[in-house]
Design a protein around this motif. Structure first.
Motif, short mmCIF file in Angstrom:
data_model
loop_
_atom_site.label_atom_id
_atom_site.label_comp_id
_atom_site.label_asym_id
_atom_site.label_seq_id
_atom_site.Cartn_x
_atom_site.Cartn_y
_atom_site.Cartn_z
N GLY A 1 49.29 60.99 27.32
CA GLY A 1 48.86 59.64 26.94
C GLY A 1 47.38 59.28 26.79
O GLY A 1 46.67 58.35 26.65
N ASN A 2 46.68 60.56 26.67
CA ASN A 2 45.18 60.58 26.23
C ASN A 2 45.03 60.66 24.81
O ASN A 2 45.94 61.30 24.06
CB ASN A 2 44.47 61.89 26.99
N VAL A 3 44.02 59.83 24.63
CA VAL A 3 43.87 59.77 22.91
C VAL A 3 43.46 61.23 22.51
O VAL A 3 42.50 61.78 22.94
CB VAL A 3 42.72 59.00 22.61
N SER A 4 44.29 61.59 21.43
CA SER A 4 43.70 63.08 20.94
C SER A 4 43.12 63.33 19.53
O SER A 4 42.64 64.32 19.23
CB SER A 4 45.03 63.79 21.15
N GLY A 5 43.46 61.99 18.80
CA GLY A 5 42.67 62.07 17.70
C GLY A 5 42.62 60.63 17.01
O GLY A 5 43.28 59.87 17.50
N VAL A 6 41.78 60.52 15.91
CA VAL A 6 41.95 59.37 15.22
C VAL A 6 42.08 59.69 13.81
O VAL A 6 41.62 60.57 13.17
CB VAL A 6 40.57 58.75 15.16
N GLY A 7 43.06 58.87 13.10
CA GLY A 7 43.48 59.21 11.68
C GLY A 7 42.99 57.87 10.96
O GLY A 7 42.64 56.81 11.51
N PHE A 8 42.72 58.00 9.61
CA PHE A 8 42.31 56.86 8.84
C PHE A 8 42.64 57.16 7.31
O PHE A 8 42.97 58.49 7.00
CB PHE A 8 41.07 56.50 9.05
N VAL A 9 42.47 56.18 6.45
CA VAL A 9 42.65 56.49 5.14
C VAL A 9 41.75 55.89 4.38
O VAL A 9 41.10 54.91 4.62
CB VAL A 9 44.17 55.65 4.83
N ILE A 10 41.09 56.71 3.38
CA ILE A 10 40.05 56.27 2.52
C ILE A 10 40.66 56.36 1.18
O ILE A 10 41.59 56.88 0.95
CB ILE A 10 38.72 57.14 2.54
N LEU A 11 39.94 55.36 0.13
CA LEU A 11 40.41 55.57 -1.27
C LEU A 11 39.53 56.48 -1.88
O LEU A 11 38.18 56.48 -1.91
CB LEU A 11 40.27 54.13 -1.73
N VAL A 12 39.96 57.43 -2.69
CA VAL A 12 39.23 58.34 -3.41
C VAL A 12 39.74 58.35 -5.01
O VAL A 12 41.02 58.41 -5.27
CB VAL A 12 39.58 59.70 -3.16
N ASP A 13 38.91 57.71 -5.87
CA ASP A 13 39.35 57.30 -7.05
C ASP A 13 40.48 56.32 -6.99
O ASP A 13 41.40 56.38 -8.03
CB ASP A 13 39.68 58.46 -7.91
N GLY A 14 40.58 55.37 -6.20
CA GLY A 14 41.62 54.16 -6.20
C GLY A 14 43.07 54.99 -5.55
O GLY A 14 43.78 54.24 -5.37
N LEU A 15 43.01 56.21 -5.15
CA LEU A 15 44.02 56.88 -4.32
C LEU A 15 43.82 56.91 -2.95
O LEU A 15 42.67 57.47 -2.66
CB LEU A 15 44.51 58.15 -5.13
N PRO A 16 44.84 56.70 -2.02
CA PRO A 16 44.53 56.92 -0.63
C PRO A 16 44.61 58.56 -0.25
O PRO A 16 45.36 59.17 -0.92
CB PRO A 16 45.84 56.25 -0.17
N LEU A 17 43.63 58.80 0.62
CA LEU A 17 43.55 59.99 1.29
C LEU A 17 43.39 59.75 2.71
O LEU A 17 42.61 59.17 3.52
CB LEU A 17 42.21 60.62 0.70
N SER A 18 44.60 60.59 3.24
CA SER A 18 44.74 60.46 4.80
C SER A 18 43.82 61.64 5.54
O SER A 18 43.75 62.82 4.86
CB SER A 18 46.17 60.65 5.22
N ILE A 19 43.13 60.87 6.64
CA ILE A 19 41.96 61.98 7.25
C ILE A 19 42.54 62.00 8.81
O ILE A 19 42.86 61.15 9.28
CB ILE A 19 40.82 61.57 7.22
N ARG A 20 42.59 63.23 9.34
CA ARG A 20 43.00 63.29 10.74
C ARG A 20 41.65 63.88 11.41
O ARG A 20 41.37 65.12 11.14
CB ARG A 20 44.01 63.81 11.10
N LEU A 21 41.12 63.19 12.41
CA LEU A 21 40.02 63.73 13.17
C LEU A 21 40.37 64.24 14.45
O LEU A 21 40.50 63.40 15.52
CB LEU A 21 38.62 63.04 13.25
N PRO A 22 40.45 65.36 14.72
CA PRO A 22 41.38 65.94 16.28
C PRO A 22 39.97 65.89 17.09
O PRO A 22 39.05 66.23 16.76
CB PRO A 22 41.82 67.18 15.82
N CYS A 23 40.47 65.62 18.32
CA CYS A 23 39.42 65.90 19.49
C CYS A 23 39.87 67.01 20.30
O CYS A 23 40.80 66.92 21.07
CB CYS A 23 39.17 64.80 20.39
#
Length: 157
Positions: A39-61
């Motif tokens: 139940g501990n937070v292990s990472g944060v994911g987010f989506v950014i737009l690159v040239d109008g297209l979504p790019l998924s990113i995951r930052l693990p801890c």
């Protein structure tokens, strides 16, 4: 030398909230939180737009990596060498790293996708870095002529 942020008293949940706010201010289209089996937070994911297209990113801890580094580090008192403190420290380091990457972007030194590329996630859930490691790409392994025993030669040696 002690590890960065080893004295922090800021809880992981607060830091994760700060990270989410930072990402939101910098244009993240969605933000997700990953949890481990405890139940501990292990990472944060987010989506950014690159040239109008979504790019998924995951930052693990990597709490275990920080715990190991803290355990070995000189100058970190024994009372601070706990998993709880390692979790706090790991998240603070990740927040600081995120702010540094976004500073590069804001200063025009890099594109948003460029700073997060190793953490971009493919359709099968692997990061760009994992795909690089698994593919045994050799093109980037060529050492320049000015590298001697893993250090850059300065010409004064």
């Amino acid at each position: 030398m002690p590890i960065l942020n080893y004295t922090t008293s800021v809880g992981a949940a607060k830091t994760v909230g700060e990270i989410q706010a930072i990402l939101g201010k910098h244009g993240a289209r969605s933000i997700t939180t990953d949890y481990d089996d405890n139940g501990n937070v292990s990472g944060v994911g987010f989506v950014i737009l690159v040239d109008g297209l979504p790019l998924s990113i995951r930052l693990p801890c990597n709490v275990d990596g920080v715990y190991s580094a803290m355990y070995k580090a000189k100058g970190v008192p024994n009372r601070a060498k706990t998993k709880l403190q390692a979790r706090r420290v790991a998240w603070r380091i990740l927040k600081d790293w995120l702010e540094a990457q976004l500073a590069l972007y804001q200063a025009g030194q890099a594109e948003m996708a460029e700073v997060f590329m190793p953490y971009a996630i493919s359709g099968d859930g692997r990061s760009a870095y994992q795909m690089f490691r698994e593919s045994h790409i050799k093109q980037l392994n060529a050492a320049p002529d000015n590298v001697v025993e893993g250090k850059f030669a300065t010409g004064t040696e």
